[in-house]
Enzyme design. Structure first.
Site, short mmCIF file in Angstrom:
data_model
loop_
_atom_site.label_atom_id
_atom_site.label_comp_id
_atom_site.label_asym_id
_atom_site.label_seq_id
_atom_site.Cartn_x
_atom_site.Cartn_y
_atom_site.Cartn_z
N TYR A 231 43.52 44.76 32.68
CA TYR A 231 42.08 44.60 32.88
C TYR A 231 41.58 45.67 33.84
O TYR A 231 42.37 46.31 34.55
CB TYR A 231 41.74 43.19 33.40
CG TYR A 231 42.12 42.93 34.84
CD1 TYR A 231 41.23 43.19 35.88
CD2 TYR A 231 43.38 42.42 35.17
CE1 TYR A 231 41.58 42.94 37.20
CE2 TYR A 231 43.74 42.18 36.48
CZ TYR A 231 42.83 42.44 37.50
OH TYR A 231 43.18 42.21 38.81
N CYS A 232 40.26 45.86 33.86
CA CYS A 232 39.67 46.85 34.76
C CYS A 232 38.37 46.28 35.32
O CYS A 232 38.30 45.08 35.60
CB CYS A 232 39.44 48.18 34.04
SG CYS A 232 38.29 48.08 32.64
N GLN A 233 37.34 47.11 35.46
CA GLN A 233 36.06 46.63 36.00
C GLN A 233 35.17 46.05 34.90
O GLN A 233 34.73 44.92 34.98
CB GLN A 233 35.33 47.78 36.70
CG GLN A 233 33.99 47.40 37.32
CD GLN A 233 34.13 46.56 38.57
OE1 GLN A 233 35.23 46.39 39.09
NE2 GLN A 233 33.03 46.04 39.06
N ILE A 259 37.04 42.61 34.96
CA ILE A 259 37.04 41.52 35.93
C ILE A 259 35.65 40.92 36.07
O ILE A 259 35.49 39.79 36.57
CB ILE A 259 37.57 42.00 37.30
CG1 ILE A 259 37.98 40.80 38.17
CG2 ILE A 259 36.54 42.88 38.00
CD1 ILE A 259 38.73 41.17 39.43
#
Length: 272
Positions: A231-233, A259
């Protein structure tokens, strides 16, 4: 004593008012510096909002024609009241100019284009929907996205071979339920160390996108035969990371997205 208390109260009240005014001035200066827009004339049917400065250039006719143009298309669903929308709007204007003729980019006012919002069943703004050259939706990203992430997504749209790899996705709700059930998951946060420290999913490890390689995975005891969730931003970097891992032989990699979606469902976060 009464007069003294009144004077002290007046001084404290004045100090509070001064701090409030100072805060408003600083906020105003920040907004003036941040929300800088180009002077491009809106396309036919488009307009620039007097409230937010966002350039809304979506029209149903132009959008439908773009989906059939044989070029990648990006649809941005934004709103005047949305602070992240105001921040990403000038980024999109800049990229619209740079990629003119290669990628179609539209910004629609989600409050006014309700049929469009219902069509794509979206309730989180800003939302960026990416379409391939055939007009098919291939990705959706929500929330505040950085310029480099937009560029990465656009380059992938322009080089369709990267989209030929199909990596499974996993919903944040599913990940949360599995964690709540006591399952131990291998979660990789591919954001920068600074972003990771500001708040990450409990138990996640940080391997920034530009540092994903065999050594970094081996050092953390991650093998090719185990499930890996990235996952990332907002979902752009995780999309790229999942494909890199897949090509490296990690066939059980899953893309959770950003996230921001995790925060939306109330998932727990920890700070370093």
């Amino acid at each position: 004593m009464g007069k003294k208390r009144k004077k002290e109260g007046a001084r404290k009240g004045g100090s509070r008012r001064f701090l409030i005014i100072l805060g408003l001035l600083v906020a105003g200066a920040f907004a003036a510096k941040t929300f800088v827009y180009s002077d491009d004339t809106p396309a036919a049917g488009g307009y620039r909002s007097n409230e937010s400065g966002i350039l809304y250039d979506y029209t149903p006719e132009a959008f439908e024609a773009a989906l059939k143009s044989g070029k990648p298309t990006i649809l941005d669903l934004s709103a005047d009241w949305c602070p992240p929308c105001r921040i990403t709007a000038p980024i999109l204007e800049k990229l619209r100019g740079e990629y003119r003729g290669e990628v179609n980019i539209f910004t629609a006012n989600a409050d006014k284009e309700r049929d469009l919002v219902l069509r794509y069943r979206e309730e989180w703004f800003p939302a960026f929907i990416f379409f391939d050259r055939d007009g098919n939706e291939v990705r959706r990203v929500r929330g505040l996205i950085f310029e480099e992430d937009f560029r990465l997504a656009i380059e992938e749209l322009l080089h369709e071979d990267s989209l030929a790899i199909t990596v499974e996705t996993v919903a944040p709700e599913t990940v949360l339920n599995r964690l709540m059930a006591g399952e131990r998951l291998t979660l990789i946060d591919v954001r920068t160390p600074q972003e990771f420290d500001s708040g990450h999913i409990p138990g996640a490890i940080n391997i920034p996108l530009d540092r994903i390689d065999e050594a970094s995975l081996r050092d953390r005891g991650i093998s090719e035969d185990q499930e890996v969730i990235v996952y990332c931003q907002g979902g752009v970097r995780s999309h790229r990371a999942a494909r890199i891992l897949y090509l490296m032989g990690y066939r059980k990699v899953r893309d959770m997205g950003g996230i921001l979606d995790w925060n939306r469902i109330g998932g727990p976060v920890v700070r370093s």
